[in-house]
Scaffold this active site. Structure first.
Site, PDB file in Angstrom:
ATOM      1  N   SER A   9      42.497  34.330  38.438  1.00  0.00           N
ATOM      2  CA  SER A   9      41.945  35.680  38.360  1.00  0.00           C
ATOM      3  C   SER A   9      43.033  36.613  37.856  1.00  0.00           C
ATOM      4  CB  SER A   9      41.480  36.142  39.738  1.00  0.00           C
ATOM      5  OG  SER A   9      42.623  36.404  40.539  1.00  0.00           O
ATOM      6  N   LYS A  10      42.600  37.803  37.504  1.00  0.00           N
ATOM      7  CA  LYS A  10      43.527  38.799  36.987  1.00  0.00           C
ATOM      8  C   LYS A  10      44.698  39.006  37.937  1.00  0.00           C
ATOM      9  CE  LYS A  10      41.120  42.454  35.087  1.00  0.00           C
ATOM     10  NZ  LYS A  10      40.765  43.818  34.907  1.00  0.00           N
ATOM     11  N   ARG A  11      44.393  38.995  39.224  1.00  0.00           N
ATOM     12  CA  ARG A  11      45.443  39.247  40.202  1.00  0.00           C
ATOM     13  C   ARG A  11      46.406  38.068  40.350  1.00  0.00           C
ATOM     14  NH1 ARG A  11      41.317  41.833  41.904  1.00  0.00           N
ATOM     15  NH2 ARG A  11      40.390  40.016  42.866  1.00  0.00           N
TER      16      ARG A  11
END
Ligand code: GLU
Length: 478
Positions: A251-253
């Site tokens: 994910s982006k995080r």
């Protein structure tokens, strides 16, 4: 005929997951002599981002996944934006209402919120209890005619099972009692994903739907809709999600997911495609390096694995380095480097081709080339602390080196080596004790490729100018 599609929602950065799907869509369609299309699923107006679509299309083109039809090139299934197809969705929603497979639900947002909380209190995970089904047809018609807003909901069967025949997973069974009366058409007139995806895939004649496994449970609703409309289902392929090396969901995080980030790092599109292909497919001979054409030739779903593919950035960079060293012709590498630099205001310079040759075995991205060779083309090259300290400590020594290098004719690597060896011997030093400060002064670093060759490439003017500054104590100050 095989028709595949990728159907991104324009909500933000072009995502690695979109490329992963698009790659297999493209490969499968090409191999089968079919077509590959792009459709923009822009019905979620709250998450719509106006730049996103162009960026997604650009990223697909950059990757070389050329689609045969899509929003910017048109084609037989235009329009390719769902927001331009609203009339169609209304038409089929009406048909579903007539068939009794769907019903109008007039609850207001506040009522829905109350229902959700009630259900939650009873420990039920669903958001709606199907109460709209009880509304008599006449009343429903009358309220609709009077202009009262309503949603159209699927009348999910109360019992039995729905089977999604996934090509990769076999039959996946869903208990109908667990299915909710999903909204198909929202009260704002926009369809939900479920209605739009089924209608668009059917009308375009999509034969094979490839998408992430997060859509597998939605597929049950889609199968019901295909059944209600008496349409033939496409082949379903729900591909596993990409994972981080610790197996958490990418994910982006938790890592880099934007295709633009990879491009900005100077990852080559063919290396990224190759690596993404390895996230599901393996070549019969186990080869890890292959082109898109070779993949198209060898591809088979039988060689596709479902076990959670791990996207490891280090491995990608290793592969990218291999493309730089072994796959690209050196002139092609120069062209890519020049193009990459031009977008950032860095221009090739007279010795560029030789610096490329020098660095080729040592870099894994295009960005790394430009960053690690800044001392060849700019005066504001970075100076590490260690280099600065070494220069500060080596004034007299550098002064002698400068004097020796001023005499150097021709200004070649061999001549420089001979002169510096000679000087080191006269000083009673090891060659390295002389070369390291030079390296620090001329390149701002304590690690670079061979110093004699760098001297030749820098040439007499830059060498003298930098050494003069180093001796004067103004090194690294631009
Ligand atoms: N719009 C969906 C997405 O963004 C497409 C899912 C599908 O391919 O059906 O992932």
């Amino acid at each position: 005929m095989v028709l595949t599609r990728v159907a991104p929602s324009p909500t933000g950065d072009p995502h690695l997951g979109t490329a992963y799907m698009a790659l297999f869509d493209y490969v499968w369609a090409r191999q089968q002599g079919g077509r590959f299309m792009v459709r923009i699923e822009d019905t979620d107006r709250s998450r719509f981002n106006p730049q996103s679509e162009q960026r997604i299309l650009q990223s697909l083109r950059w990757l070389g996944l050329q689609y045969d039809e899509g929003p910017d090139i048109g084609g037989p299934n235009a329009p390719y934006h769902q927001s331009q197809r609203l009339e169609l969705y209304h038409r089929y929603a009406d048909q579903l209402l007539e068939l009794g497979c769907a019903y109008r639900a007039f609850e207001t947002p506040e009522e829905l919120e109350r229902i959700r909380r009630e259900l939650d209190g009873k420990g039920q995970r669903r958001g709606y209890d199907g109460r709209g089904r009880a509304l008599p047809q006449e009343e429903s018609d009358r309220r609709a005619r009077a202009g009262e807003p309503f949603a159209v909901r699927l009348r999910a069967p109360d019992s039995g099972i729905t089977v999604v025949r996934d090509q990769l997973r076999g039959p996946v069974r869903f208990d109908n009692a667990g299915l909710e009366d999903t909204i198909l058409l929202k009260s704002d007139g926009y369809p939900t994903y479920h209605l739009a995806v089924v209608i668009d895939d059917h009308l375009a004649g999509v034969s094979d739907v490839l998408r992430g496994e997060e859509w597998l449970s939605s597929a049950a609703i889609h199968v019901l809709l295909y059944g209600a409309l008496d349409w033939e289902q496409p082949n379903w392929y729900h591909l596993p999600l990409l994972r981080n090396p610790d197996h958490s969901k990418l994910s982006k995080r938790s890592g880099h997911t934007s295709l633009e980030w990879f491009r900005g790092q100077g990852v080559l599109p063919e290396a990224l495609c190759n690596y993404l292909a390895l996230m599901g497919f393996s070549m019969p001979d186990g080869r890890e390096l292959f082109s898109l054409e070779q993949l198209i030739e060898a591809f088979s779903w039988r060689r596709f694995s479902l076990s959670g593919p791990v996207f490891d950035l280090q491995k990608l960079l290793w592969l990218n380095g291999k493309y730089i060293r072994e796959v690209l012709e050196v002139t092609e590498l120069e062209r890519r480097l020049a193009g990459f630099g031009a977008e950032r205001g860095w221009q090739p310079y007279p010795t560029f081709a030789r610096v490329v040759e020098l660095m080729r075995p040592r870099i894994s991205t295009l960005l790394e080339f430009w960053e690690r060779t800044r001392y060849f083309y700019a005066e504001d090259y970075p100076v590490t602390e260690a280099a600065a300290a070494l220069v500060a400590d080596s004034g007299p020594l550098l002064e002698e080196a400068l004097a020796a290098l001023r005499q150097l004719r021709p200004f070649s690597a061999e001549a420089a080596e001979a002169a510096l060896r000679d000087l080191a011997q006269r000083q009673g030093r090891k060659l390295g004790q002389l070369v390291q400060p030079l390296r620090a002064a001329l390149c701002g670093a304590t690690e670079t490729p061979g110093m004699f060759e760098i001297l030749e490439l820098l040439g007499p003017e830059l060498t003298e100018r930098r050494l003069e500054r180093a001796v004067a104590g103004t090194h690294g100050l631009v």
